[in-house]
Design an enzyme around this catalytic site. Structure first.
Site, PDB file in Angstrom:
ATOM      1  N   ALA A 104       0.828  -1.041  -0.156  1.00 32.01           N
ATOM      2  CA  ALA A 104       0.086   0.041  -0.101  1.00 32.01           C
ATOM      3  C   ALA A 104       0.752   1.183  -0.113  1.00 32.01           C
ATOM      4  O   ALA A 104       0.656   2.297  -0.902  1.00 32.01           O
ATOM      5  CB  ALA A 104      -1.151   0.067   1.292  1.00 32.01           C
ATOM      6  N   ASP A 123      -5.483  -2.562   4.618  1.00 27.31           N
ATOM      7  CA  ASP A 123      -5.414  -3.566   5.544  1.00 27.31           C
ATOM      8  C   ASP A 123      -3.627  -4.026   5.849  1.00 27.31           C
ATOM      9  O   ASP A 123      -3.417  -5.120   5.332  1.00 27.31           O
ATOM     10  CB  ASP A 123      -6.014  -4.735   5.457  1.00 27.31           C
ATOM     11  CG  ASP A 123      -6.180  -6.031   6.642  1.00 27.31           C
ATOM     12  OD1 ASP A 123      -5.851  -5.464   7.623  1.00 27.31           O
ATOM     13  OD2 ASP A 123      -6.857  -6.879   6.140  1.00 27.31           O
ATOM     14  N   CYS A 159      -4.401  -4.182  12.903  1.00 21.65           N
ATOM     15  CA  CYS A 159      -4.169  -5.532  13.807  1.00 21.65           C
ATOM     16  C   CYS A 159      -3.111  -5.339  14.711  1.00 21.65           C
ATOM     17  O   CYS A 159      -2.847  -6.034  15.346  1.00 21.65           O
ATOM     18  CB  CYS A 159      -4.106  -6.632  13.069  1.00 21.65           C
ATOM     19  SG  CYS A 159      -2.597  -6.771  11.879  1.00 21.65           S
TER      20      CYS A 159
END
Length: 128
Positions: free
Chosen positions: A5, A26, A73
């Site tokens: 990303a 993510d 996360c």
């Protein structure tokens, strides 16, 4: 487009290209220790800035809104600082977000301690 990303969004932003109705960011865990949290929040902010800048250039003549879905996360980064960082990134690029939903662990993934609540995700519409 599955890709790194940081690299892809930075390139699309620099090229002035990328016409997406939705971008999902993510990334992996950014902070394994408490002293890495500030750097993790900076990384999330940079990713959100680049993603939003690419969405901003998308062709908004369609009826579909531009959506950012951004997840974390990283157990060391708490929910509110994560969500606030995404909103701050929107302000950095002259946009605001309308939250659609904040998500965390599903019911079948019970959390018994604070660090266990590591999953968080924001779905937000880029406001015109």
């Amino acid at each position: 487009v599955p890709a790194d990303a940081f690299q892809l969004l930075r390139r699309l932003r620099a090229e002035g290209s990328g016409h997406f109705d939705m971008i999902v960011v993510d990334p992996p865990t950014f902070a394994r220790t408490a002293d890495q949290v500030a750097n993790a929040l900076r990384a999330y902010r940079r990713l959100a800035q680049d993603a939003l800048a690419v969405l901003q250039r998308a062709d908004h003549s369609s009826a579909r809104p531009a959506i950012l879905a951004m997840a974390s996360c990283t157990a060391r980064v708490e929910r509110e600082p994560f969500f606030s960082t995404i909103h701050a990134a929107a302000g950095d690029v002259g946009l605001s977000l309308r939250e659609i939903e904040r998500m965390g662990h599903p019911l079948d993934h019970p959390v018994g301690f604070q660090e266990g609540a590591y999953l968080k995700c924001l779905f937000a519409e880029v406001e015109p």
